[in-house]
Design an enzyme around this catalytic site. Structure first.
Site, mmCIF file in Angstrom:
data_model
loop_
_atom_site.group_PDB
_atom_site.id
_atom_site.type_symbol
_atom_site.label_atom_id
_atom_site.label_comp_id
_atom_site.label_asym_id
_atom_site.label_seq_id
_atom_site.Cartn_x
_atom_site.Cartn_y
_atom_site.Cartn_z
ATOM 1 C CG HIS A 7 3.555 6.630 -4.533
ATOM 2 N ND1 HIS A 7 2.414 5.884 -4.355
ATOM 3 C CD2 HIS A 7 3.229 7.892 -4.180
ATOM 4 C CE1 HIS A 7 1.445 6.652 -3.915
ATOM 5 N NE2 HIS A 7 1.905 7.880 -3.805
ATOM 6 C CG ASP A 41 -1.811 1.213 1.294
ATOM 7 O OD1 ASP A 41 -2.620 1.389 0.370
ATOM 8 O OD2 ASP A 41 -1.675 2.006 2.247
ATOM 9 C CG ASP A 55 -7.817 2.995 -4.677
ATOM 10 O OD1 ASP A 55 -7.977 2.545 -5.825
ATOM 11 O OD2 ASP A 55 -6.695 3.237 -4.193
#
Length: 1532
Positions: free
Chosen positions: A613, A610, A732
C-alpha cells in the site's frame, strides 16, 4: 470456535488437456520460430487453426459497456481465469451510444501478438453501427494486468477518452498431483497413505493454493531445507512463502535488505552471486518436483537497509534535504531529539521512563528545547526585521510602478491576502530553509507605494510594510504552533508504547544507541566516496508507515509534513527509496531495482509485495510488468491496509495482484469471523444462480478475422472482487494464545481450510508458538516436527489442507456459513446424507514454555481425535435430511468434518434443464407466445374465464404478467445479484406451487392455443425431475435455469418470426419488437369480430387490456406501423385494417371498437391514421397493393343507421377497401355532420349534450379539414373534464376544434399517395366531388396571442373563445413533417424541430405543452379532487405531462430534416449519434421496468406518473418506426 464442515461436489469438470503449449504442436514450424513465439502469438495461432473433433466450445466472457464506453463502476475491475485454452473477452457497446461515434478501442493487451508492453497501445477501429450491437472480441492469450478504454468523438467533434477499465488474467500454476486424502469410507488415509506426491502435473487453480509462510533465516542453511519441505508437503501445503532471502542489513531483519543482488550468506553460504543463485534454483526445483511445493518470495521495493553499501555511491536513491528541501526542518528536529536523548544525564533528566511522571518531565524538557533552541518557526514565517530593512533600501531607489490588482484604500488584512493569493509571497509552505519565506523587495516597494500613495516617508512606508508582514505571519505562527503540538503528541504516543505500555517492548534506558524515539534519518558517513556530495544529501529519510494514510500519496513529499510532524511510525533500519515520477528522475535506482525484481521472477513462482500500500503505484506497475516478461505466469499477492475496497481494487487492477491477503484473526468474535468466512471464503452460495443461469451457446466468428467459426458459450460478466489468499494467521501478527486461546488455532485453521479461496498459514501457527517472535532479534531455528500428534496441529492440517485442494480440483465451488453462538459451520455444498469423516480437538499441557536455546518450539500439546458421530437420518416432506448432534465432548477449539451427498440427486440435472427448449418452442405462433410470455392480470382472467390470474408471491406481491416475463422481472435481479434471500427464493424452497403454476396454466389453454402443448410438456418434464431429485435449497437455482432457458427460447421464437430488421437487430430493437407480442393477444371480451374471439391489439397495459377498453382505432393505427409492419407481421396488420374498415360509418372509423358490437365514432383523426397505415401496408407488405381490392363486409347499412351486429342488415353489403378509402374522402369532402348514436350519459357521463354533435368540413381555399366544437375532443388530446367541484365537467382539457396540424399532414400524405396511384392507374377513383366553398374569412396571425415564434401552429382556426390554442407549442407538427414533409420548408422545419427539442423534449417523452405557456401543468394526477380547474381530475392530461409516442415522430422528422439541411447533411452519423443519445433513457427504462415496455406518459422531467400505463403500444411503436428509418437508410 468449532467447525461443522461438510462437503459435496456438484461442480463441472473441464477437459484441461488442451493448452497453448500443446496447441503449438498442431503446426509445423522451425525450432527457431517456436522459440521466438510468445504466448500471445500461440494464442492467435490457436484461433486460426482448424477446429478439432474434441474441442470444447470457446468460453466468451461478455462485458457490457456503458453508453460512454466505460464499464459500470461495479465492473471497472474484471478478474478472468487462467488461459488453459485461449478464450474471448467480449466487450459489447450498444448501437448508437455516444461512445460508438468514430470509436477506437485502445488497450495494452497484445492483440497482435508479441510481448506485452504496458505503454504500447493496440487500437481497433469500431464500426459505426446504429442497428446492431458492436462486439469487440479480445482473444485472451496469457496472464497479466491490462487496461482498455474507448476513444471516440464527442458532440463538439473532439476526440475524447472514455473511462478506463481493467482486466486481470490469472496465471497458470502447475503443480504435482497428489493422491486423495480420504478413502471411500470416508476416512482419512493413515499417514503416509494420502496426499502423496505423484509424477504428473496438474493445473492448480488459485483457490487450490495452500501457502505456508516460513521466516527463511529460521530454516537454517539451505542444505537443511529438505527437512522443512518434507514437513510442509506432509502437512498438505503446496506453496512455500519465503521471507526475503537477500543479504539483510545490520539489524538482521529480512525486510531490511542491504544487497538486493545477493542471497543471505548465513543461508546460502559465502559464495559468488552466480553460485548462490544456482543453489537457490536447485533447491526450489527439488521443492517443486519432489515435494509439490511452489515458491513465493517477498519483494521489497519501498526501502533498503540503512547500511546498504550502494547508498554511499548513490545517496540520490533516498530522500534528503538536498533533493527534498522541505525535509530540512524535520532533519533538524531529528538531530535535536537525538542530541537530547544522549544528554539526559547532563540535563538532570531521567534516562529510564518508569512512570507517567517521568514521561511528563522529559516531554516538558523537550518542548523547552524545541521552542527555545531549535526554533523551527523560522522555517514558516517571514523575517520581519529583514523584510523591513530590505524594503527601506528598495524605496530609496527607483521604484517600478505597481501593475497588479487595485490596492489603494485596502486594509492591512486585505493587502496581506492580496499578496498571498497572487503568490507574491515566495517560499510559503515550502520549509526549505530558515526565513526562506519572503517577498521580493522591489515588488514590496512597488506594492506599498501603490497601497499608500499619500505616505511619502520611507520609514513610515517601511513600518506599514512591517504591519503587513505581521498579518501574513500570524497564521504561519499558528501553523507552527499546531505542528509543534502534533510533534509532541506523536512523540508522547510513541514513547508511551515503546517504554511504558504493557503490550509494548519496554525498551529501557534512553541513550545514543536507544534514543527517546527512533531516528527518522540515516546519516551516511563522511568519507572519500561521500565527500563529493553536498552534506545535505547524506541524511536520508527512513521508511515507515502512517495511520490511515492515503496510499496514493507519497508521505515524503509535500504537501505532507509527516516527517516534520513525527507522524511516521518509522523503521529505523530502512531508508525510503526515492523513485521520482519515472526512470528519468533516478535512472540508476530504477535499473538496479528492476534487475532485482526480474532476477527473482526468473527464480520463483510468485511474489508477495511487501508494504504494497505504500509502494508507489507506477513503480510497482513497471517492475511487475518487467517480471511478467520473464515469467508470464508469475503469481502476485499482497496485503493492503487501505481500509477501502475501492482503493483495494485500484491497486489490484493496476498492479495485477492475483490475491489479496486476508486474515481470520481480524474477526474479533464468532459473528465477525463468520462474516469474514462468507466474504472471503465462500466463492458462491449454495444454489447460486449467476453462472449456471445466464449462459448461452452461439457461434464465434474468428476474432482475428482469419480462421474457422467456432462454437462458444457466452457468460455475462459481473464486476470482480479481489481474490483472497485467506490466512488463519499471518507471520507478523500475534499468536492465537495472545488473541483468543491456543486451542482456537485448531478450529480456526479448520474453518480456513474449508474456505473456497486460496488459504495460508504459518509454521508458528501450526506448531502453536505462544507469542509473536521477534523477526529481528530471534536467532534460533525452527524445530521440524513433521506429522506429530504430540505437538501442534500439523496432523490435522495434513487432512484439512489436502482436502482443501482436493475439493477445489473436484469443483466444490459453493458453500455457506452458519454461526450459532460459538459454533461456526462452513459447508461446501450439500446438507443431506452425512457421514462422519474426521474430528479433532487439542489439549494444551502447559501455556508456559521454557525457551530452548537453539530451537523455536511451540506449546506442549496433544491432538485428540474425536469419536465418530453418527448423524440422525430424518425425512421431511419427502426429503432425506441428516441431523448432526454435537457430542458431549466437543471442547473449545474442536472441529468435525462430515462427507455428505445429495440422496437421489442427478448430477446431469444442470444439462437436462438446459436442453430441448428451442425445439419445444419452435412452432409456437406469436399469439400463443403472447400467452406464454405475457398477459396481465386482467387478460389472464379474461382468457381463462377467471380461473387463472397472475401469480402471487408471499411477502413480494403479484407478478405483472402471468407468463415468463412476469417471472423474469424478478429473476433478472435475483440471478444478477445471486439474491438467494429474495422472497421468491424462500417461496420456491417452501414448495412446488410456482413450478406447477407455470405448466398447468399453459396446459389449461391448449384447446384454444394448441401451440402451447409442447412448451407445457417441456416445463412439466423439467420441473418434475427437479422436484423429484433436487433438495429444496436447490430449487431456486433450477427454477431459474428452467425459466430462463424457456424465456430465451420464447424470445428467440418471437425474433425468428419477425422481419430481418428485428432478427438482425440489437437488444433495444428486440425489447421494443417484443412489445408487439406483449400487446397483441387473444382475450374473450375483446375481438376484431363480434361473433368470435379474434386476437386484437391492446392500447396499453394494464388499464387498456380487456373488454371495450382494449382496442382503440386511433391507438391501433398509430401503433400498427411500428408493431406490425416494420416487424413483418403483415397478417395481423391486415386483419386490423380490414376489421376497422368494415366499421366505416359517417365517413369515420370508431375510436372505441368494442368488438365491433357497439363502436363509438367520436375521433376525427382515426380515419386518417388508418389511411396512413393502409399506405404503409402497401409499401411494406409483399404484394401489398392487393389489399386495395380486398372485399370488406360492411358492419352498418349505407344510410349510417345503427343496427345490432347480428341484425340481418349488418354485413349485408360488401365493398373493396379502395371503395372504403374513396368513401372516407368523399364523405369528408361533402362535409360530415351527425349526432352520436345513443348520445347521453349512458354513452359518456362526462360530456355535455353539445359534445355529442360531430361536424367536419373542408376549407377548399386551403385544403384543411376542420371540425369539432368547444364541447368535444376529436384528436388524441382527448381529455374531457370530469370535476364538478372545479367546474370543468364537460369541458375539453385541450380544445383542438379547427384543423389540427397532424390531421392536415395525414390528409396531405393520403392525397399525395392516392394521386401517385391514380397516375399509375392503380386506384379506381380519380378524385372527389366538391361542394362550392363558402366565403371563409382570411386568417391572420394575432400577434397578441403568439407566445413563441419559429414554430408551426398546432391548430388552424380554433373556436372564438380559445383562439390562443392555434399558437400553442405542442408536439404535433413533427407528425405532419414525417408523413408530409413536402408541406414544410426544410430550414424552417429544422428550426421548429430544434425549438421542440429544447422546449418540449423530456427524458423519456415529449411535453404536451410549452412549459412557458400559461396553461402548462406538468404533473398529471387523475385522483386530484381539488377546486383548481387546471388540474382537477387530471384536466391537464395533455397540458404538460410528457407522452412517449410523439417522441418517435419527433426523432423521425429531425432525422429527415437535419440530414436534408442541417449538420447531418454531410455526415448523417452526426445526426444519428445525437438522436440515439436521446434514446439512452428509454433503453434503460425498458430494461429496468418489470412491464418491459415504454410507458404511456411521465410527469414533468420524466418523473413517474402513477396513473400512466406502464407499457403502451404506441410508445414502443413509434420508437421502432424511427429505428426502422435508420435501418433502411443504412442500406441506401
Amino acid at each position: 470456535m468449532s467447525s461443522d464442515a461438510e462437503m459435496h461436489s456438484n461442480g463441472h469438470t473441464f477437459d484441461k488437456k488442451l493448452s497453448i503449449t500443446s496447441e503449438a504442436q498442431l503446426f509445423s514450424s522451425s525450432e527457431e520460430e517456436q522459440a521466438t513465439r510468445t504466448p500471445a502469438d500461440e494464442g492467435l495461432r490457436f484461433f486460426q487453426s482448424p477446429v478439432s473433433d474434441s474441442e470444447e466450445p470457446i468460453r466468451v466472457y461478455e462485458l457490457k459497456l456503458e453508453p460512454d464506453g466505460g464499464p459500470s463502476k461495479d465492473k471497472a475491475y474484471i478478474r478472468l481465469p487462467p488461459v488453459y485454452t485461449p478464450y474471448i473477452l467480449r466487450m459489447t457497446l450498444e448501437a448508437g451510444t455516444p461512445a460508438s461515434r468514430r470509436a477506437v478501442l485502445k488497450t495494452n493487451f497484445p492483440l497482435d501478438g508479441g510481448l506485452f508492453n504496458r505503454n504500447k497501445l493496440v487500437e481497433r477501429k469500431l464500426p459505426d453501427l446504429f442497428s446492431n450491437s458492436i462486439h469487440i472480441d479480445i482473444p485472451i492469450l496469457h496472464a497479466g494486468a491490462f487496461r482498455y478504454w474507448i476513444e471516440y468523438e464527442n458532440d463538439a467533434c473532439d476526440r475524447v477518452d472514455g473511462r478506463e477499465g481493467y482486466f486481470n488474467v490469472d496465471p497458470i500454476l502447475r503443480s504435482r498431483s497428489r493422491t486423495p486424502i480420504l478413502s471411500g469410507d470416508p476416512q482419512p488415509r493413515p499417514f503416509p497413505g494420502g496426499g502423496i506426491i505423484q509424477a504428473d502435473e496438474i493445473n492448480l487453480p488459485l483457490d487450490g493454493l495452500v501457502v505456508l509462510t516460513t521466516v527463511s533465516k529460521w530454516m537454517g542453511p539451505i542444505t537443511e531445507w529438505q527437512r522443512h519441505f518434507r514437513e510442509a508437503c506432509d502437512r498438505g501445503y503446496n506453496m512455500l512463502h519465503y521471507t526475503p532471502l537477500q543479504q539483510s542489513g545490520i539489524s538482521g531483519s529480512p525486510y531490511s535488505i542491504a544487497d538486493q543482488m545477493n542471497f543471505d550468506r548465513n543461508i546460502i553460504g559465502d559464495t559468488s552471486q552466480e553460485s548462490s543463485l544456482s543453489e537457490v534454483q536447485k533447491v526450489l526445483k527439488v521443492a517443486r518436483d519432489e515435494f509439490g511445493l511452489l515458491s513465493l518470495i517477498d519483494i521489497v521495493l519501498n526501502h533498503t537497509a540503512d547500511n546498504t553499501p550502494w547508498l554511499v555511491e548513490h545517496p540520490e536513491a533516498g530522500y534528503s534535504p538536498y533533493n527534498t528541501p522541505h525535509l530540512a526542518p524535520a532533519l533538524e528536529l531529528d538531530d535535536a531529539i537525538m542530541q537530547f536523548s544522549s544528554t539526559l544525564g547532563k540535563r538532570g533528566l531521567p534516562n529510564i521512563i518508569s512512570s507517567q511522571a517521568d514521561l511528563e518531565t522529559l516531554l516538558q524538557a523537550l518542548e523547552r528545547e524545541l521552542r527555545n533552541n531549535v526554533q523551527l518557526w523560522q522555517y514558516y514565517v517571514l523575517n520581519r526585521s529583514r523584510e523591513r530593512d530590505s524594503i527601506a533600501l528598495a524605496l530609496s531607489s527607483s521604484v517600478i510602478p505597481w501593475d497588479g490588482p487595485e490596492i489603494r484604500g485596502k486594509t492591512i488584512e486585505e493587502l496581506a491576502n492580496i499578496l498571498k493569493s497572487n503568490k507574491y509571497v515566495k517560499g510559503i509552505n515550502e520549509y526549505k530553509a530558515r526565513y526562506d519565506v519572503h517577498v521580493d523587495s522591489s515588488v514590496a516597494a512597488s506594492f506599498v507605494r501603490a497601497a499608500f500613495p499619500d505616505i511619502h516617508d520611507i520609514e513610515n512606508l517601511s513600518n506599514m510594510w512591517a504591519n503587513i508582514i505581521d498579518v501574513i505571519n500570524a497564521p504561519l505562527y499558528e501553523e507552527w504552533e499546531e505542528d509543534t503540538r502534533t510533534i509532541l503528541q506523536n512523540i508522547r504516543s510513541r514513547v508511551e508504547y515503546t517504554r511504558l505500555a504493557d503490550h509494548g517492548p519496554k525498551l529501557g534506558e534512553i541513550n545514543t544507541q536507544s534514543p527517546l524515539v527512533d531516528t527518522y534519518f540515516t546519516r551516511l558517513p563522511r568519507n572519500d566516496v561521500t565527500s563529493k556530495f553536498d552534506p545535505a544529501a547524506l541524511a536520508l529519510a527512513n521508511n515507515g508507515w502512517i495511520w490511515n494514510a492515503d496510499p496514493l500519496r507519497n508521505f515524503a513529499l509535500l504537501p505532507s509534513k509527516a516527517y516534520l510532524r513525527r507522524e511516521v511510525i518509522v523503521w529505523g533500519d530502512c531508508v525510503k527509496l526515492r523513485y521520482g515520477a519515472g526512470p528519468q528522475d533516478n535512472p540508476w535506482l530504477w535499473e538496479y531495482m528492476q534487475n532485482y525484481v526480474v532476477g527473482l521472477a526468473r527464480t520463483f513462482d510468485g511474489f508477495r509485495i511487501d508494504n504494497c500500500h505504500s509502494t508507489p503505484l507506477h513503480v510497482g506497475v513497471t517492475f511487475l510488468d518487467a517480471a511478467r516478461v520473464v515469467n508470464p505466469n508469475l503469481y502476485i499477492c499482497a496485503e493492503l491496509f487501505t481500509g477501502n475496497e475501492e482503493m483495494d481494487i485500484h491497486f489490484v487492477s493496476r498492479l495485477g495482484i492475483n490475491s489479496l491477503i486476508r486474515e481470520a484473526y481480524n474477526g474479533h468474535d464468532p459473528k465477525e469471523f463468520s462474516r469474514l468466512l462468507y466474504r472471503f471464503g465462500v466463492d458462491r452460495s449454495v444454489g447460486s444462480m449467476h453462472g449456471d443461469c445466464l449462459t448461452s451457446i452461439e457461434e464465434l466468428p474468428p476474432p482475428t478475422g482469419k480462421g474457422p467459426v467456432r462454437s462458444c458459450i457466452i457468460s455475462p460478466l459481473r464486476g470482480s472482487s479481489p481474490h483472497a489468499l485467506f490466512f488463519d494467521l499471518t507471520h507478523d501478527n500475534e499468536s492465537p494464545l495472545y488473541k483468543r486461546s491456543a486451542e482456537d488455532a485448531l478450529s480456526t485453521g479448520a474453518l480456513i481450510a474449508f474456505s473456497g479461496s486460496a488459504i495460508g498459514s504459518t509454521k508458528g501457527f501450526d506448531d502453536l508458538y505462544p507469542k509473536l517472535l521477534d523477526l529481528v532479534g530471534e536467532k534460533r531455528l525452527y524445530e521440524v516436527l513433521g506429522i506429530d500428534d504430540t505437538q501442534g496441529i500439523g496432523k490435522a492440517k495434513r487432512i484439512l489442507n489436502n482436502l482443501h485442494t482436493q475439493m477445489v480440483l473436484e469443483g466444490y465451488a459453493e458453500g455457506y456459513v452458519h454461526q450459532e453462538n460459538d459454533v461456526v459451520a462452513l459447508t461446501r455444498l450439500a446438507r443431506t446424507g452425512a457421514k462422519f469423516a474426521y474430528g479433532a480437538s487439542i489439549e494444551i499441557q502447559s501455556y508456559e514454555l521454557d525457551q530452548h536455546p537453539e530451537l523455536i518450539q511451540g506449546l506442549p500439546s496433544k491432538l485428540v481425535e474425536l469419536q465418530p458421530v453418527t448423524p440422525i437420518e430424518k425425512n421431511e416432506d419427502g426429503h432425506l435430511l441428516s441431523e448432526i448432534v454435537i457430542p458431549d465432548y466437543f471442547p473449545p477449539g474442536s472441529f468435525m468434518i462430515f462427507a455428505t451427498q445429495l440422496e437421489g440427486f442427478d448430477p446431469t440435472l444442470d444439462a437436462f434443464c438446459k436442453t430441448g427448449a428451442e425445439e419445444a418452442f419452435s412452432n409456437v405462433s406469436l399469439i400463443e407466445l403472447n400467452a406464454l410470455l405475457y398477459r396481465s392480470e386482467a387478460e389472464e382472467r379474461d382468457a381463462t374465464d377467471g380461473k387463472i390470474g397472475t401469480y402471487h408471491i408471499p411477502n413480494c406481491g403479484g407478478l405483472v404478467y402471468a407468463g415468463l416475463e412476469g417471472w423474469m422481472s424478478l429473476l433478472r435481479s435475483i440471478i444478477e445479484n445471486n439474491d438467494l434471500g429474495h422472497p421468491l427464493c424462500d417461496h420456491l424452497r417452501s414448495g412446488r406451487w410456482a413450478c406447477d403454476y407455470i405448466y398447468t396454466r399453459l396446459e389449461n389453454q391448449t384447446e384454444l392455443l394448441p401451440g402451447l402443448t409442447k412448451p407445457a410438456q417441456w416445463f412439466r418434464e423439467k420441473f418434475s425431475k427437479i422436484n423429484d431429485t433436487a433438495p429444496p435449497f436447490l430449487l431456486p437455482k433450477y427454477f431459474a435455469i428452467v425459466v430462463y432457458e424457456g424465456y430465451k427460447a420464447a424470445r428467440s421464437a418471437v425474433v425468428e418470426q419477425l422481419a430481418s430488421f428485428v432478427s438482425t437487430g440489437y437488444s433495444f430493437v428486440h425489447d421494443l419488437a417484443l412489445c408487439s407480442v406483449q400487446m397483441h393477444g387473444l382475450v374473450k371480451t375483446a375481438s376484431l369480430e363480434p361473433g368470435r374471439s379474434v386476437s386484437s391489439l391492446a392500447a396499453g397495459l394494464p388499464h387498456f387490456a380487456v373488454s371495450w377498453a382494449r382496442c382503440w382505432g386511433r391507438d391501433v393505427f398509430i401503433s400498427l406501423r411500428g408493431l406490425f409492419l416494420v416487424t413483418g407481421q403483415y397478417t395481423a396488420a391486415k386483419r386490423h385494417i380490414l376489421a376497422f374498415a368494415s366499421t366505416l360509418k359517417h365517413g369515420l372509423i370508431p375510436n372505441l371498437l368494442d368488438s365491433v358490437r357497439n363502436p363509438r365514432y367520436n375521433s376525427r383523426d382515426s380515419p386518417w391514421w388508418m389511411l396512413q397505415n393502409i399506405q404503409d401496408y402497401v409499401h411494406f407488405a409483399p404484394e401489398g397493393l392487393k389489399i386495395l381490392s380486398e372485399p370488406v363486409k360492411r358492419r352498418f347499412p349505407s344510410d349510417d343507421s345503427f343496427v345490432s351486429w347480428d341484425d340481418p342488415a349488418a354485413y349485408s353489403r360488401t365493398d373493396t377497401l379502395a371503395e372504403i378509402i374513396q368513401e372516407i374522402l368523399q364523405r369528408h369532402a361533402m362535409g360530415i355532420s351527425f349526432r352520436e348514436h345513443n348520445a347521453g350519459p349512458n354513452l359518456d357521463m362526462q360530456m355535455n349534450n353539445e359534445g355529442f354533435n360531430i361536424d367536419i368540413t373542408v376549407d377548399w381555399s386551403t385544403g384543411f379539414i376542420s371540425g369539432g366544437n368547444h364541447h368535444n375532443c376529436g384528436t388524441w388530446m382527448d381529455k374531457m373534464g370530469e370535476s364538478v367541484k372545479a367546474r370543468t365537467k364537460g369541458k375539453p382539457g385541450t380544445p383542438r376544434d379547427g384543423a389540427p396540424v397532424e390531421i392536415t399532414g395525414l390528409v396531405k400524405s393520403t392525397v399525395r399517395w392516392l394521386s401517385s396511384l391514380v397516375d399509375k392507374d392503380l386506384f379506381p377513383f380519380k378524385g372527389v366531388e366538391a361542394i362550392d366553398p363558402k366565403d371563409d374569412a382570411n386568417y391572420t396571425i394575432n400577434a397578441s396571442l403568439v407566445n413563441r415564434r419559429g414554430i408551426y401552429k398546432d391548430i388552424y382556426g380554433s373556436g372564438r373563445d380559445h383562439e390562443w390554442a392555434d399558437y400553442q407549442l405542442r408536439p404535433n407538427y413533427p407528425i405532419a413533417m414525417t408523413v408530409a414533409p413536402e408541406l414544410f420548408h426544410p430550414s424552417h422545419a429544422l428550426e421548429a424541430l430544434r425549438i421542440a427539442d429544447r422546449a418540449l423534449r423530456g427524458p423519456l417523452g415529449m411535453k404536451t405543452l410549452d412549459p412557458t405557456d400559461w396553461q402548462y401543468r406538468g404533473i398529471y394526477d387523475n385522483s386530484n379532487d381539488s377546486d383548481d380547474p387546471t388540474i382537477a381530475k387530471g384536466f391537464n392530461y395533455h397540458n404538460g405531462p410528457e407522452w412517449m409516442w410523439p417522441l418517435g415522430y419527433f426523432l423521425r422528422a429531425y432525422y429527415l430534416f437535419d440530414t436534408l439541411t442541417g449538420s447531418g447533411k454531410k455526415d448523417r452519423s452526426i445526426t444519428l449519434h445525437y438522436l440515439h443519445s436521446l434514446l439512452l433513457p428509454l433503453r434503460k427504462h425498458i430494461q429496468e421496468t418489470p412491464w418491459r415496455g415504454l410507458p404511456e406518459l411521465t410527469n414533468e422531467n420524466g418523473a413517474f406518473c402513477k396513473d400512466s400505463c406502464p407499457t403502451q403500444a404506441w410508445s414502443s411503436s413509434t420508437i421502432l418506426d424511427f429505428l426502422h428509418d435508420v435501418y433502411t437508410s443504412e442500406d441506401v
